[in-house]
Structures are given as structure tokens and as C-alpha cells.
Design a protein around this motif. Structure first.
Motif, PDB file in Angstrom:
ATOM      1  N   ASP A  29       0.797  -1.240   0.000  1.00 22.66           N
ATOM      2  CA  ASP A  29       0.000   0.000   0.000  1.00 22.66           C
ATOM      3  C   ASP A  29       0.827   1.287   0.000  1.00 22.66           C
ATOM      4  O   ASP A  29       0.338   2.329  -0.402  1.00 22.66           O
ATOM      5  CB  ASP A  29      -0.894   0.030   1.251  1.00 22.66           C
ATOM      6  N   HIS A  30       2.056   1.221   0.520  1.00 16.27           N
ATOM      7  CA  HIS A  30       2.817   2.466   0.706  1.00 16.27           C
ATOM      8  C   HIS A  30       4.213   2.413   0.092  1.00 16.27           C
ATOM      9  O   HIS A  30       4.749   1.322  -0.140  1.00 16.27           O
ATOM     10  CB  HIS A  30       2.950   2.786   2.214  1.00 16.27           C
ATOM     11  N   VAL A  31       4.773   3.583  -0.151  1.00 11.75           N
ATOM     12  CA  VAL A  31       6.173   3.700  -0.572  1.00 11.75           C
ATOM     13  C   VAL A  31       6.844   4.777   0.280  1.00 11.75           C
ATOM     14  O   VAL A  31       6.163   5.614   0.876  1.00 11.75           O
ATOM     15  CB  VAL A  31       6.333   4.132  -2.061  1.00 11.75           C
ATOM     16  N   PHE A  32       8.170   4.725   0.299  1.00 14.17           N
ATOM     17  CA  PHE A  32       8.946   5.815   0.894  1.00 14.17           C
ATOM     18  C   PHE A  32       9.550   6.604  -0.255  1.00 14.17           C
ATOM     19  O   PHE A  32      10.025   6.014  -1.231  1.00 14.17           O
ATOM     20  CB  PHE A  32      10.066   5.257   1.787  1.00 14.17           C
ATOM     21  N   GLU A  33       9.534   7.912  -0.147  1.00 17.86           N
ATOM     22  CA  GLU A  33      10.182   8.754  -1.173  1.00 17.86           C
ATOM     23  C   GLU A  33      10.971   9.863  -0.506  1.00 17.86           C
ATOM     24  O   GLU A  33      10.574  10.353   0.556  1.00 17.86           O
ATOM     25  CB  GLU A  33       9.120   9.430  -2.061  1.00 17.86           C
ATOM     26  N   MET A  34      12.069  10.262  -1.108  1.00 11.62           N
ATOM     27  CA  MET A  34      12.738  11.500  -0.676  1.00 11.62           C
ATOM     28  C   MET A  34      13.456  12.098  -1.869  1.00 11.62           C
ATOM     29  O   MET A  34      13.762  11.410  -2.848  1.00 11.62           O
ATOM     30  CB  MET A  34      13.598  11.224   0.553  1.00 11.62           C
ATOM     31  N   PRO A  45      11.637  13.551   3.288  1.00  6.36           N
ATOM     32  CA  PRO A  45      11.386  12.111   3.409  1.00  6.36           C
ATOM     33  C   PRO A  45       9.927  11.852   3.773  1.00  6.36           C
ATOM     34  O   PRO A  45       9.419  12.422   4.751  1.00  6.36           O
ATOM     35  CB  PRO A  45      12.329  11.689   4.551  1.00  6.36           C
ATOM     36  N   THR A  46       9.267  11.041   2.969  1.00  7.25           N
ATOM     37  CA  THR A  46       7.820  10.867   3.142  1.00  7.25           C
ATOM     38  C   THR A  46       7.424   9.410   2.933  1.00  7.25           C
ATOM     39  O   THR A  46       7.903   8.766   1.993  1.00  7.25           O
ATOM     40  CB  THR A  46       7.065  11.725   2.072  1.00  7.25           C
ATOM     41  N   ILE A  47       6.556   8.906   3.796  1.00 10.17           N
ATOM     42  CA  ILE A  47       5.930   7.598   3.527  1.00 10.17           C
ATOM     43  C   ILE A  47       4.501   7.902   3.102  1.00 10.17           C
ATOM     44  O   ILE A  47       3.761   8.587   3.817  1.00 10.17           O
ATOM     45  CB  ILE A  47       5.976   6.693   4.775  1.00 10.17           C
ATOM     46  N   LYS A  48       4.145   7.432   1.912  1.00  9.52           N
ATOM     47  CA  LYS A  48       2.831   7.801   1.380  1.00  9.52           C
ATOM     48  C   LYS A  48       2.211   6.648   0.606  1.00  9.52           C
ATOM     49  O   LYS A  48       2.917   5.670   0.259  1.00  9.52           O
ATOM     50  CB  LYS A  48       2.956   9.024   0.503  1.00  9.52           C
ATOM     51  N   PRO A 151      25.603  14.685 -15.154  1.00 10.15           N
ATOM     52  CA  PRO A 151      24.860  14.191 -13.993  1.00 10.15           C
ATOM     53  C   PRO A 151      23.666  15.121 -13.727  1.00 10.15           C
ATOM     54  O   PRO A 151      23.748  16.324 -13.971  1.00 10.15           O
ATOM     55  CB  PRO A 151      25.885  14.280 -12.856  1.00 10.15           C
ATOM     56  N   ALA A 152      22.580  14.528 -13.242  1.00  6.41           N
ATOM     57  CA  ALA A 152      21.380  15.339 -12.967  1.00  6.41           C
ATOM     58  C   ALA A 152      21.641  16.309 -11.822  1.00  6.41           C
ATOM     59  O   ALA A 152      22.607  16.165 -11.068  1.00  6.41           O
ATOM     60  CB  ALA A 152      20.229  14.402 -12.620  1.00  6.41           C
ATOM     61  N   ASN A 153      20.761  17.301 -11.702  1.00  8.58           N
ATOM     62  CA  ASN A 153      20.852  18.251 -10.571  1.00  8.58           C
ATOM     63  C   ASN A 153      19.987  17.796  -9.406  1.00  8.58           C
ATOM     64  O   ASN A 153      20.246  18.135  -8.273  1.00  8.58           O
ATOM     65  CB  ASN A 153      20.347  19.633 -10.999  1.00  8.58           C
ATOM     66  N   THR A 154      18.915  17.067  -9.721  1.00 10.01           N
ATOM     67  CA  THR A 154      18.027  16.612  -8.645  1.00 10.01           C
ATOM     68  C   THR A 154      17.817  15.096  -8.790  1.00 10.01           C
ATOM     69  O   THR A 154      17.958  14.533  -9.890  1.00 10.01           O
ATOM     70  CB  THR A 154      16.658  17.328  -8.675  1.00 10.01           C
ATOM     71  N   TYR A 155      17.490  14.459  -7.659  1.00  7.11           N
ATOM     72  CA  TYR A 155      17.318  12.997  -7.625  1.00  7.11           C
ATOM     73  C   TYR A 155      16.120  12.639  -6.774  1.00  7.11           C
ATOM     74  O   TYR A 155      15.715  13.411  -5.900  1.00  7.11           O
ATOM     75  CB  TYR A 155      18.574  12.328  -7.022  1.00  7.11           C
ATOM     76  N   LYS A 156      15.607  11.445  -7.009  1.00 12.01           N
ATOM     77  CA  LYS A 156      14.555  10.912  -6.155  1.00 12.01           C
ATOM     78  C   LYS A 156      14.959   9.523  -5.710  1.00 12.01           C
ATOM     79  O   LYS A 156      15.461   8.737  -6.520  1.00 12.01           O
ATOM     80  CB  LYS A 156      13.227  10.865  -6.918  1.00 12.01           C
TER      81      LYS A 156
END
Ligand code: COI
Length: 362
Positions: A29-34, A45-48, A151-156
Motif C-alpha cells: 500500500d505504501h512507498v517511501f520517497e525522498m 522524506p515521506t511515507i505515502k 549528472p542530474a541536478n536533482t534525484y529521487k
């Protein structure tokens, strides 16, 4: 690091898992993202709840492949605890992969805690049948839109959870492997030791051709002379000979498997002569012909210990141990899974418990 933001959704219906899970088909049901930016470092940092990720068509990793991932497992033990197998080693390897393709390092302790929080929230998804587990897939990708190569400037960073059974269609039965010399997977000083999608993309065509001929997977040879055996792509390889158990030494083009490392440690503790060295396909054939080849098995998080029952190279077809799992393969499989499912005491510090905590739902 800032505190995790919890956006936890209550589940109103019972989780129903199919009789046979297969691999990577179901998600919790959930993932962690930052997120990462140069200015803020890792933030938000978010669990959603699990949801599609909306991205710009120029998102960098889609074009230039700047992405890395890991694969580890959570198990439900006999007494109902949820435990992780060597999660610290996987997060450390994630950072090693990150370095190779210019992805910023993560705070290993923080990611381990976040991973445990996520698994705790979705703990009811951890299957309890022997052979099944909750596969944990952390991954990081370059996320800003730009078409220049840099290289990218932002990451997930995302952590995704998937209840799984055996990886191969054969289950944990011996597999059929084709030694590949028409294509190469990786070369020394390239990306082979980095857990990045490019290595898996490089393996697809050969894998499909092998499947057409009735094989499960291919065994890769070194990328320069195509002489020494390297790995299977989804698992490291061990050759059980009369006087030694050989696994190709880590030379830069082989993934440093955590199960590989576990097996080496166990074999040493069992006073077996385990050797990390170059081993050519010709030597494997010669040992087979002379009767000194006792068995071949692969090791990996998804594959656990998988016996190789048949190995073919050009017109040489070898039936290993009569197509049956080798004694050593079974012993290793039983030992590792007994530790993972809490049937045997973990004397190595490989197991980490996911403490049960109540989390507020929104
Ligand atoms: C694993 O064993 O975890 C892997 O990553 C191999 C494969 C599923 C890609």
C-alpha cells in the motif's frame, strides 16, 4: 535529516495474496520517497500511499540511464516477527553504486530507519509461507528535466515493496543455463559491479535468445577475452569442485552479491576450501569431463541458492549432478533460509528486526 512525514492510509479490506506469488507482480500500500537537490541535500522524506509518479518527458534518467537500485528481503519468522536480512549491506552497496554514476550518497543509517518504518507500516503484506518474503526495492534516479549529457541536478529515492515467491519459473528447482559468447554484459572498469539498469538492459537480448532455446538464463563470460566465467546477471555463480568451491573473484565487472558474501562466510565456517579466483569455461568443461565437477549453484537475493542442473556452451551440453540439486546447494539453502525465517539462531548479526509500532493514519 528532517523527520519522516507520514501520510498513511488505512486499509479497510483484508489483504488477499494469490496462491502463487511469482516475482515482482504485486505491490503493497505504501512507498517511501525522498528528494535531493544541490541546495538542500536529501530532503522531504515521506511515507505515502503507492501511486504513479508523474514525470517530465525530459527527466534525465529516462534518456541517459542515471539510476541505481537494490533488492533485499523481509521475512515473517515462526513467532510472527518481521525481520530484514543484511539490510545494512544493501544500503552500503547502494552508495557504492551511487558513487560510480555520480549519484549523491544517502545517509545509510537514515535510509535503514526509513526502510524499517515503511516495512512496519506494510507489515501485514509480509507473506508467512516458506519460500515467500517481502522484496524491498530501493532505487534512485536523476529526476530533473534536461537533455544535455551530464549528472542530474536533482534525484529521487523511492523504496517499493513487493510480496514475492521464487524468482525463476522453475521455483527453487535446478535451472538450465546457457554460457553466452555472442554478447557481453559488462567489462572491467565499466559498470558491471554497479547495480544499475544498464547492466540488465545489456542482458535482455541474450536472455530472450536463450529462453527461445529452452534455457532459463545465461552465464556471462568476461567482456574482453570471453574466457572466464563471471555471473548470471540475476545471480553470482559457484562451481563446486572436488577440492575447492570456486567463485569468480570480484574484478570490477561482477556484482558483489550479498548472498555471495554470505555463502563465502558460511563455507569458510564449515571448513570448506572456498576460493575466489578466475575460472575459465574451458576449466569447467574439463572438470566436468574428468568427473571433478560436483555441482554448480547461483546465489542472489531473489534467487537465494539456485542449483544449475544443465549448463551448455556451444555444442557441449553438461548435465550437472543428474539435473538434481547438489548436496551443498541444499545445505546452503536450508541454512540461509532457516536463519531468515527465524528457525535457526542468527549468530552473525545478519538479521535486523522491524519493531512493531503503531502509526497514526490520515
Ligand atoms: C536481486 O536478486 O535482488 C536482484 O536484484 C536480481 C534481479 C531481480 C534483478
Amino acid at each position: 535529516m528532517e523527520a519522516i512525514n507520514y501520510q498513511v492510509k488505512e486499509r479497510n479490506e483484508e489483504i488477499k495474496l494469490p496462491e502463487s506469488l511469482g516475482f515482482g507482480k504485486y505491490f503493497t500500500d505504501h512507498v517511501f520517497e525522498m528528494d535531493y537537490s544541490k541546495e538542500k541535500g536529501w530532503y522531504n522524506p515521506t511515507i505515502k500511499p503507492l501511486a504513479d509518479i508523474l514525470m517530465h518527458p525530459a527527466t534525465m534518467f529516462i534518456h541517459y540511464g542515471q539510476a541505481i537500485f537494490e533488492g533485499l528481503k523481509a521475512f515473517k519468522t515462526e513467532n510472527g516477527d518481521v525481520v530484514l536480512f543484511r539490510p545494512d549491506q544493501h544500503i552500503k552497496r547502494l552508495n557504492n553504486s551511487a558513487k560510480r554514476i555520480c549519484i549523491p550518497a544517502v545517509d545509510e543509517e537514515f535510509v535503514l530507519e526509513a526502510l524499517k518504518e515503511l516495512v512496519n507500516i506494510d507489515r501485514d503484506w509480509v507473506p508467512s509461507k516458506k519460500g515467500e518474503s517481502l522484496y524491498v526495492r530501493p532505487f534512485v534516479y536523476g529526476s530533473n528535466p534536461f537533455l544535455g549529457v551530464s549528472p542530474a541536478n536533482t534525484y529521487k529515492l523511492v523504496i517499493l515493496l513487493s510480496p514475492v515467491g521464487a524468482y525463476y519459473p522453475e521455483g527453487f528447482k535446478p535451472v538450465k543455463i546457457l554460457v553466452q559468447d555472442d554478447y557481453v554484459r559488462a567489462v572491467r572498469k565499466g559498470l558491471g559491479e554497479c547495480k544499475t539498469p544498464a547492466n540488465y538492459a545489456a542482458s535482455l537480448l541474450a536472455g530472450e535468445k536463450a529462453k527461445e532455446k529452452g534455457f532459463t538464463q545465461v552465464l556471462w563470460l568476461d567482456g574482453v577475452k570471453q574466457k572466464n566465467i563471471e555471473e548470471v546477471g540475476t545471480m553470482n555463480i559457484f562451481i563446486n569442485l572436488k577440492d575447492e568451491v570456486v567463485t569468480p573473484k570480484l574484478n570490477g565487472s561482477i556484482l558483489p552479491g550479498i548472498t555471495r558474501k554470505t555463502v563465502i562466510q558460511l563455507l569458510k565456517e564449515w571448513n570448506m576450501n572456498v576460493v575466489e579466483r578466475d575460472i575459465s569455461v574451458d576449466e569447467v568443461i574439463q572438470k566436468y569431463d574428468s568427473g571433478e565437477l560436483l555441482g554448480i549453484f547461483g546465489t542472489g537475493t531473489a534467487a537465494v541458492i539456485t542449483s544449475v542442473g544443465w549448463l551448455s556452451f556451444k555444442d557441449k551440453n553438461m548435465v550437472i549432478n543428474g539435473g538434481e540439486p547438489g548436496k551443498l546447494d541444499v545445505k546452503l539453502f536450508d541454512e540461509i533460509t532457516a536463519i531468515q525465517y527465524g528457525l535457526k539462531q542468527d549468530t552473525h548479526g545478519w538479521i535486523q528486526k522491524v519493531e512493531k509500532k503503531e502509526v497514526e493514519v490520515s
